[in-house]
Design a protein around this motif. Sequence first.
Motif, PDB file in Angstrom:
ATOM      1  N   MET A   1       0.960  -1.139  -0.015  1.00  0.00           N
ATOM      2  CA  MET A   1       0.054  -0.188  -0.055  1.00  0.00           C
ATOM      3  C   MET A   1       0.913   1.378  -0.203  1.00  0.00           C
ATOM      4  SD  MET A   1      -2.904   1.137   2.834  1.00  0.00           S
ATOM      5  CE  MET A   1      -4.268  -0.188   2.230  1.00  0.00           C
ATOM      6  N   ASN A   2       0.594   2.177  -1.009  1.00  0.00           N
ATOM      7  CA  ASN A   2       1.531   3.467  -0.790  1.00  0.00           C
ATOM      8  C   ASN A   2       1.133   4.226  -0.086  1.00  0.00           C
ATOM      9  OD1 ASN A   2      -0.818   5.138  -1.745  1.00  0.00           O
ATOM     10  ND2 ASN A   2      -0.284   4.648  -3.934  1.00  0.00           N
ATOM     11  N   VAL A   3       1.903   5.294   0.314  1.00  0.00           N
ATOM     12  CA  VAL A   3       1.489   6.342   1.271  1.00  0.00           C
ATOM     13  C   VAL A   3       0.329   6.964   1.401  1.00  0.00           C
ATOM     14  CG1 VAL A   3       2.382   8.452   2.645  1.00  0.00           C
ATOM     15  CG2 VAL A   3       4.058   6.615   2.109  1.00  0.00           C
ATOM     16  N   LEU A   4      -0.109   7.458   0.258  1.00  0.00           N
ATOM     17  CA  LEU A   4      -1.389   8.244   0.045  1.00  0.00           C
ATOM     18  C   LEU A   4      -2.436   7.316   0.298  1.00  0.00           C
ATOM     19  CD1 LEU A   4      -2.858  10.621  -0.893  1.00  0.00           C
ATOM     20  CD2 LEU A   4      -2.577  10.033  -3.092  1.00  0.00           C
ATOM     21  N   ALA A   5      -2.579   6.152  -0.156  1.00  0.00           N
ATOM     22  CA  ALA A   5      -3.656   5.187  -0.005  1.00  0.00           C
ATOM     23  C   ALA A   5      -3.703   4.758   1.510  1.00  0.00           C
ATOM     24  CB  ALA A   5      -3.325   3.743  -0.909  1.00  0.00           C
ATOM     25  N   GLU A   6      -2.708   4.734   2.234  1.00  0.00           N
ATOM     26  CA  GLU A   6      -2.442   4.298   3.703  1.00  0.00           C
ATOM     27  C   GLU A   6      -3.031   5.376   4.437  1.00  0.00           C
ATOM     28  OE1 GLU A   6       0.328   2.698   7.163  1.00  0.00           O
ATOM     29  OE2 GLU A   6       0.973   3.150   5.038  1.00  0.00           O
ATOM     30  N   TRP A   7      -2.843   6.754   4.155  1.00  0.00           N
ATOM     31  CA  TRP A   7      -3.151   7.781   4.734  1.00  0.00           C
ATOM     32  C   TRP A   7      -4.578   8.144   4.562  1.00  0.00           C
ATOM     33  CZ3 TRP A   7      -2.357  10.956   8.460  1.00  0.00           C
ATOM     34  CH2 TRP A   7      -3.157  12.545   8.475  1.00  0.00           C
ATOM     35  N   THR A   8      -5.118   7.981   3.275  1.00  0.00           N
ATOM     36  CA  THR A   8      -6.648   7.997   3.013  1.00  0.00           C
ATOM     37  C   THR A   8      -7.224   6.913   3.870  1.00  0.00           C
ATOM     38  OG1 THR A   8      -6.091   8.802   0.808  1.00  0.00           O
ATOM     39  CG2 THR A   8      -8.297   8.101   1.205  1.00  0.00           C
ATOM     40  N   ALA A   9      -6.842   5.698   4.036  1.00  0.00           N
ATOM     41  CA  ALA A   9      -7.641   4.732   4.774  1.00  0.00           C
ATOM     42  C   ALA A   9      -7.625   5.318   6.170  1.00  0.00           C
ATOM     43  CB  ALA A   9      -6.924   3.299   4.369  1.00  0.00           C
ATOM     44  N   LEU A  10      -6.523   5.622   6.674  1.00  0.00           N
ATOM     45  CA  LEU A  10      -6.578   5.751   8.060  1.00  0.00           C
ATOM     46  C   LEU A  10      -7.478   7.181   8.264  1.00  0.00           C
ATOM     47  CD1 LEU A  10      -2.703   5.432   9.033  1.00  0.00           C
ATOM     48  CD2 LEU A  10      -4.592   4.033   9.881  1.00  0.00           C
ATOM     49  N   VAL A  11      -7.343   8.253   7.573  1.00  0.00           N
ATOM     50  CA  VAL A  11      -8.318   9.491   7.498  1.00  0.00           C
ATOM     51  C   VAL A  11      -9.850   8.856   7.662  1.00  0.00           C
ATOM     52  CG1 VAL A  11      -8.966  11.641   6.838  1.00  0.00           C
ATOM     53  CG2 VAL A  11      -6.622  10.918   6.843  1.00  0.00           C
ATOM     54  N   CYS A  12      -9.982   8.173   6.781  1.00  0.00           N
ATOM     55  CA  CYS A  12     -11.449   7.682   6.578  1.00  0.00           C
ATOM     56  C   CYS A  12     -11.954   6.762   7.718  1.00  0.00           C
ATOM     57  CB  CYS A  12     -11.653   6.741   5.499  1.00  0.00           C
ATOM     58  SG  CYS A  12     -11.478   7.743   3.819  1.00  0.00           S
ATOM     59  N   GLU A  13     -10.995   6.112   8.272  1.00  0.00           N
ATOM     60  CA  GLU A  13     -11.337   5.262   9.593  1.00  0.00           C
ATOM     61  C   GLU A  13     -11.472   6.172  10.496  1.00  0.00           C
ATOM     62  OE1 GLU A  13      -9.060   2.308  12.496  1.00  0.00           O
ATOM     63  OE2 GLU A  13      -8.855   2.071  10.506  1.00  0.00           O
ATOM     64  N   GLU A  14     -10.812   7.262  10.838  1.00  0.00           N
ATOM     65  CA  GLU A  14     -10.661   8.237  12.204  1.00  0.00           C
ATOM     66  C   GLU A  14     -12.066   8.966  12.011  1.00  0.00           C
ATOM     67  OE1 GLU A  14      -9.652  10.073  15.458  1.00  0.00           O
ATOM     68  OE2 GLU A  14      -8.729   8.428  14.516  1.00  0.00           O
ATOM     69  N   LEU A  15     -12.369   9.383  10.683  1.00  0.00           N
ATOM     70  CA  LEU A  15     -13.600  10.323  10.442  1.00  0.00           C
ATOM     71  C   LEU A  15     -14.912   9.429  10.466  1.00  0.00           C
ATOM     72  CD1 LEU A  15     -12.037  12.837   8.164  1.00  0.00           C
ATOM     73  CD2 LEU A  15     -12.306  12.918  10.568  1.00  0.00           C
ATOM     74  N   GLY A  16     -14.652   8.263  10.398  1.00  0.00           N
ATOM     75  CA  GLY A  16     -15.814   7.342  10.100  1.00  0.00           C
ATOM     76  C   GLY A  16     -16.503   7.600   8.744  1.00  0.00           C
ATOM     77  N   ILE A  17     -15.702   7.677   7.633  1.00  0.00           N
ATOM     78  CA  ILE A  17     -16.144   7.743   6.376  1.00  0.00           C
ATOM     79  C   ILE A  17     -15.727   6.224   5.393  1.00  0.00           C
ATOM     80  CG2 ILE A  17     -15.564   8.780   4.190  1.00  0.00           C
ATOM     81  CD1 ILE A  17     -14.642  11.441   5.875  1.00  0.00           C
ATOM     82  N   ASP A  18     -16.546   5.839   4.862  1.00  0.00           N
ATOM     83  CA  ASP A  18     -16.698   4.616   4.241  1.00  0.00           C
ATOM     84  C   ASP A  18     -15.450   4.972   3.061  1.00  0.00           C
ATOM     85  OD1 ASP A  18     -16.646   2.469   2.361  1.00  0.00           O
ATOM     86  OD2 ASP A  18     -18.819   2.680   1.930  1.00  0.00           O
ATOM     87  N   PRO A  19     -14.580   4.389   2.870  1.00  0.00           N
ATOM     88  CA  PRO A  19     -13.549   4.977   1.842  1.00  0.00           C
ATOM     89  C   PRO A  19     -13.960   4.482   0.531  1.00  0.00           C
ATOM     90  CG  PRO A  19     -12.662   2.937   3.253  1.00  0.00           C
ATOM     91  CD  PRO A  19     -14.167   3.391   3.822  1.00  0.00           C
ATOM     92  N   ALA A  20     -14.919   3.508   0.313  1.00  0.00           N
ATOM     93  CA  ALA A  20     -15.368   3.305  -1.199  1.00  0.00           C
ATOM     94  C   ALA A  20     -16.009   4.613  -1.415  1.00  0.00           C
ATOM     95  CB  ALA A  20     -16.212   2.133  -0.991  1.00  0.00           C
ATOM     96  N   LYS A  21     -16.595   5.353  -0.850  1.00  0.00           N
ATOM     97  CA  LYS A  21     -17.239   6.442  -1.291  1.00  0.00           C
ATOM     98  C   LYS A  21     -16.295   7.923  -1.613  1.00  0.00           C
ATOM     99  CE  LYS A  21     -21.535   5.486   1.165  1.00  0.00           C
ATOM    100  NZ  LYS A  21     -22.762   5.975   1.801  1.00  0.00           N
ATOM    101  N   VAL A  22     -15.017   7.297  -1.527  1.00  0.00           N
ATOM    102  CA  VAL A  22     -14.073   8.749  -1.753  1.00  0.00           C
ATOM    103  C   VAL A  22     -13.495   8.377  -3.134  1.00  0.00           C
ATOM    104  CG1 VAL A  22     -11.978   9.623  -0.950  1.00  0.00           C
ATOM    105  CG2 VAL A  22     -13.495   8.937   0.644  1.00  0.00           C
ATOM    106  N   ASP A  23     -13.749   9.312  -4.041  1.00  0.00           N
ATOM    107  CA  ASP A  23     -13.017   9.298  -5.388  1.00  0.00           C
ATOM    108  C   ASP A  23     -11.758   9.949  -5.264  1.00  0.00           C
ATOM    109  OD1 ASP A  23     -12.350   9.450  -7.913  1.00  0.00           O
ATOM    110  OD2 ASP A  23     -14.398   9.491  -8.700  1.00  0.00           O
ATOM    111  N   ARG A  24     -10.758   9.759  -4.830  1.00  0.00           N
ATOM    112  CA  ARG A  24      -9.538  10.087  -4.734  1.00  0.00           C
ATOM    113  C   ARG A  24      -8.965  10.703  -5.839  1.00  0.00           C
ATOM    114  NH1 ARG A  24      -4.624   6.241  -3.526  1.00  0.00           N
ATOM    115  NH2 ARG A  24      -4.781   6.302  -5.853  1.00  0.00           N
ATOM    116  N   ASP A  25      -8.975  10.055  -7.008  1.00  0.00           N
ATOM    117  CA  ASP A  25      -8.458  10.453  -8.319  1.00  0.00           C
ATOM    118  C   ASP A  25      -9.151  12.176  -8.510  1.00  0.00           C
ATOM    119  OD1 ASP A  25      -6.301   8.718  -8.197  1.00  0.00           O
ATOM    120  OD2 ASP A  25      -7.471   7.423  -9.537  1.00  0.00           O
TER     121      ASP A  25
END
Length: 85
Positions: free
Chosen positions: A1-25
């Motif tokens: 897992m790259n840093v951006l993906a890891e950071w995004t996953a951790l932030v989503c977890e912290e904020l209670g956001i479903d990572p599948a709903k985040v269109d990072r690109d």
Amino acid sequence: MNVLAEWTALVCEELGIDPAKVDRDMLLDLTKDVAHGVARPAAPLTAYLLGLAQGAGTAPPDAVERLVRMAGNWERATTETLGDT
């Protein structure tokens, strides 16, 4: 897992956001267009404002496309506005 993906996953977890709903690109493309078309500090602010609007349910379905278009037209729009004064 790259840093951006890891950071995004951790932030989503912290904020209670479903990572599948985040269109990072899509969000990264938006902030790139705003940073280059308007100003660098406008990029994170725009992302935050979009998030607020989406969270409040007031963002139109085509909000990202509209913001990208606004950023792309920024120089012309400000030239026209400044020319009116």
